[in-house]
Design a protein around this motif. Structure first.
Motif, PDB file in Angstrom:
ATOM      1  N   ALA A   1     -80.991 -72.051 -13.968  1.00  9.72           N
ATOM      2  CA  ALA A   1     -80.020 -72.947 -14.614  1.00  9.72           C
ATOM      3  C   ALA A   1     -80.538 -74.375 -14.594  1.00  9.72           C
ATOM      4  O   ALA A   1     -80.441 -75.102 -15.585  1.00  9.72           O
ATOM      5  N   ARG A   2     -81.086 -74.810 -13.460  1.00  9.24           N
ATOM      6  CA  ARG A   2     -81.597 -76.179 -13.350  1.00  9.24           C
ATOM      7  C   ARG A   2     -82.699 -76.402 -14.391  1.00  9.24           C
ATOM      8  O   ARG A   2     -82.723 -77.430 -15.089  1.00  9.24           O
TER       9      ARG A   2
ATOM     10  N   ARG B   1     -82.521 -78.975 -18.053  1.00  7.86           N
ATOM     11  CA  ARG B   1     -83.415 -80.052 -18.516  1.00  7.86           C
ATOM     12  C   ARG B   1     -83.633 -79.933 -20.027  1.00  7.86           C
ATOM     13  O   ARG B   1     -83.651 -80.935 -20.744  1.00  7.86           O
ATOM     14  N   GLN B   2     -83.794 -78.694 -20.493  1.00  4.96           N
ATOM     15  CA  GLN B   2     -84.013 -78.496 -21.926  1.00  4.96           C
ATOM     16  C   GLN B   2     -82.737 -78.809 -22.709  1.00  4.96           C
ATOM     17  O   GLN B   2     -82.774 -79.417 -23.766  1.00  4.96           O
ATOM     18  N   LEU B   3     -81.601 -78.369 -22.145  1.00  5.43           N
ATOM     19  CA  LEU B   3     -80.338 -78.601 -22.841  1.00  5.43           C
ATOM     20  C   LEU B   3     -80.006 -80.085 -22.944  1.00  5.43           C
ATOM     21  O   LEU B   3     -79.433 -80.537 -23.946  1.00  5.43           O
TER      22      LEU B   3
ATOM     23  N   GLY C   1     -75.440 -81.629 -15.712  1.00  7.14           N
ATOM     24  CA  GLY C   1     -76.587 -80.811 -15.310  1.00  7.14           C
ATOM     25  C   GLY C   1     -76.237 -79.334 -15.334  1.00  7.14           C
ATOM     26  O   GLY C   1     -76.342 -78.681 -16.358  1.00  7.14           O
ATOM     27  N   VAL C   2     -75.814 -78.822 -14.181  1.00  7.24           N
ATOM     28  CA  VAL C   2     -75.453 -77.402 -14.084  1.00  7.24           C
ATOM     29  C   VAL C   2     -74.001 -77.312 -13.618  1.00  7.24           C
ATOM     30  O   VAL C   2     -73.624 -77.935 -12.625  1.00  7.24           O
TER      31      VAL C   2
ATOM     32  N   PRO D   1     -75.923 -77.401  -3.691  1.00  2.00           N
ATOM     33  CA  PRO D   1     -75.898 -78.670  -4.432  1.00  2.00           C
ATOM     34  C   PRO D   1     -77.229 -78.999  -5.110  1.00  2.00           C
ATOM     35  O   PRO D   1     -77.253 -79.787  -6.057  1.00  2.00           O
ATOM     36  N   GLU D   2     -78.317 -78.405  -4.656  1.00  2.00           N
ATOM     37  CA  GLU D   2     -79.607 -78.683  -5.307  1.00  2.00           C
ATOM     38  C   GLU D   2     -79.670 -78.067  -6.701  1.00  2.00           C
ATOM     39  O   GLU D   2     -80.457 -78.517  -7.549  1.00  2.00           O
TER      40      GLU D   2
END
Lengths: 425, 425
Positions: B14-15, B19-21, B118-119, B196-197
């Motif tokens: 997902a992370r 970035r792409q999204l 982000g996610v 959380p990361e």
């Protein structure tokens, strides 16, 4: 009274005071701030005396020189506290601001109103000026505050708190709007960060250890600032005249601040042109360069003294040195630079040096940090430089406040509806 | 693969996708949403079949009728999912919006850019449409999503997830931008809310038990909605023509929604004039009235049937009935009304009925709830009624998003600096 009961009492009193503060006029808040400044000046001698007691205890306890330095309050420091209070009085009041009002098809008009968060818990370490600064920002933004300073500064904090209370009283505001925790028991912090019914947000100010512990244990939202591993990226189309001045300022203006650059990325196509000059500048300032193999080779070829050059390890890409050390990596253009930053950065502040419009705009959009800059020094990431007028901290979180946090970061927006008897169909 | 490793893998994917999204164009995101809608329609039969399998299992497991009802997907429901996706495609893209750019004395221009969080982790219960709705809102706001639906709806959720992935693929976006947790193991939730990361925010949608558990255990910020104990306050200067229609709509239009009024406060000066008509309206709709002694006396005098009247207990002031029951209290004017609301309300939505300008403005400012209304039904507290175009939930938190949360609530703002080689002095 045991420590939990004591903290719950402070919490309840803060909640009650916060209701009054939310409704307080700008004039009353400013009157209180100016009265506080006047009290601080009037009581300068007793503040210095209280500080001397703290300093004696600190020296007896064998605290190190840096801690003693942070703890020390001078006559100039007292004046700075008073001036700071006056500056906050001069800032616009964010509370009550109404924005974005739109008429809806149902007939209602919907908008937003800026309101205080409620009760803010501030946990800080040795610097006594934080007591006045934090009290002022919380008050101006209409919030009640519970302040928990370092035990080393207890006497001075109490003396400042007396001035704060005198100012509140002079303005007819509740004295419990600002409460200073009156015990050095560490359990007070544990209680403060776990009573969501009385505390709306925690702002820790201090070292990484303090902030990590509070974030881990809090049951209340925390506006926090962790590392500042900031980057400057020199793009293919960087203006040569801007490179050295920006890198110099970003790395060497001050080594110990969170917006100081810790990593330099250079695009391969310009590395041989710009790294020698960057290296010479850094070497002349005594900055150690921890480079990738490629950058080290270029720096050696440029005649940089070998004792300033160190092979970077993986760890260096994540490091916040807070020291005359910089990590240097040659990258394969913008994509790799963004990838590197989004992988290793702490999300604080990053800058690109480029004349290319599309690279600049992609960097702005795709770099996931609180502050992203084009052709400027990372050192600008600061509440005063950004025009906030004051700063309670710099947030590296994404939720709520991001980057420098001023008065607005201590407020939220509620929805307001202006109706005329409308009902929902 | 054990459950924690599996969830960490989803998190990492997902992370990376996020970035792409974050950099995806509005066109690509809209293309994906429209392709998803088309897939949903094309595969309607297999969605209904998957739902039938879930329903059979639910009946065998003896789930109650309400749960079966929430779980059921009809052909009309499938069409509603497709239409919902198209509606999100039609909304403006919040990502990349630049605001508040100001030139500073240093020469830099400072502003804000709206960016995805982000996610986002969405945890929900039986309703299968949430899979598509949540995926659409996260995608449009540039966020990657990890969706964890109720185990009862697993087959249908997976079938919807197939459509979502097909849509992402058709638009050239990463299929891992939306991942559906593929296990019914409850430990998956525990893992999702403690990384959380990889996860920036959790949005739980479901009953109070679910939300309380997640809030308690999460190590990630939670955008949550707890109770909706909403109030209508009838002020001294209420327009008689507005009172009964607003109370009727606020209490009786729908009993089970969070923006339904649960408590009615009436100023003493107008109680004898307006309570009889309110009581008759409520009685005619079969609403039980739990009143303070004073209001019960007035209602009895007005001939309201005794079996609709109950003496309120302290507990009633805090209750979210979600039923044809209302708490009624006579108060001593505006101050007591505000005090009552700020004491007992869940902070969701409150309305005042008044023609007095100062009372209206004080109520707006001093009532500490996510939505505060003048002369309108509390039922308007809704993302669609407010013009957000969509709603991922209603937040009763103060930090970050407050009240109805649309696309903007799934974004944050970073600072951007346009420089021209500036360095800090």
């Amino acid at each position: 009274m045991d420590i939990n009961t004591y903290m719950l009492t402070l919490g309840k009193q803060a909640r009650a005071a916060s209701r009054q503060l939310a409704a307080a006029s700008t004039e009353a808040k400013n009157t209180a701030l100016l009265a506080m400044a006047s009290e601080i000046r009037k009581r300068a001698a007793s503040l210095l005396e209280a500080n001397a007691r703290d300093l004696n205890a600190a020296r007896e306890a064998g605290l190190d020189a840096a801690m003693i330095d942070r703890l020390t309050l001078t006559a100039k420091g007292v004046e700075a506290i008073a001036t700071g209070l006056e500056q906050v009085a001069a800032l616009p009041d964010p509370v009550g601001e109404i924005t974005d009002v739109k008429r809806r098809p149902s007939g209602i008009q919907v908008g937003k109103m800026r309101v205080p968060l409620g009760v803010i818990g501030i946990i800080y370490e040795a610097r006594p000026n934080v007591t006045a600064d934090a009290a002022a920002l919380c008050l101006k933004s209409g919030n009640a505050a519970i302040l928990r300073g370092g035990k080393e500064a207890l006497h001075c904090n109490q003396a400042i708190a007396d001035c704060v209370r005198a100012g509140l009283k002079a303005a007819g505001l509740p004295e419990r709007a600002v409460q200073v925790v009156d015990t050095t028991d560490r359990a007070a912090v544990g209680a403060l960060i776990t009573m969501p019914e009385f505390v709306d947000v925690i702002v820790p100010r201090g070292g990484k250890g303090l902030i990590e512990r509070i974030s881990r244990e809090a049951r209340v939202p925390v506006i926090k600032h962790l590392d500042g591993n900031c980057h400057v990226y020199v793009d293919d189309e960087a203006d040569p005249a801007k490179i050295v001045p920006i890198v110099e300022n970003a790395k060497t203006q001050r080594y110990g601040t969170c917006n100081t650059t810790e990593s330099l990325l250079v695009s391969r196509t310009v590395a041989d042109l710009c790294l020698p000059a960057i290296g010479q500048m850094l070497a002349s300032k005594g900055v150690e360069m921890r480079g990738c193999a490629e950058s080290l080779a270029l720096l050696r070829d440029a005649g940089i003294d070998n004792d300033k050059l160190v092979a970077a390890t993986e760890q260096d890409w994540s490091e916040e040195y807070l020291a005359p050390i910089i990590a240097i990596r040659i990258v394969d253009g913008l994509d790799e630079a963004i990838e590197h930053i989004n992988t290793y950065s702490s999300g604080h502040t990053e800058a690109i040096i480029t004349e290319n419009y599309t690279s600049a705009m992609r960097f702005l959009r795709e770099v996931d940090s609180a502050s992203v800059m084009i052709n400027a020094s990372t050192r600008f990431a600061d509440g005063f430089e950004y025009g906030l007028g004051a700063e309670i901290g710099i947030s590296t979180d994404k939720i709520h406040a991001r980057g420098p946090v001023g008065l607005e970061g201590l407020t939220s927006q509620k929805w307001i509806v202006f109706g005329n008897g409308e009902i929902r169909r």
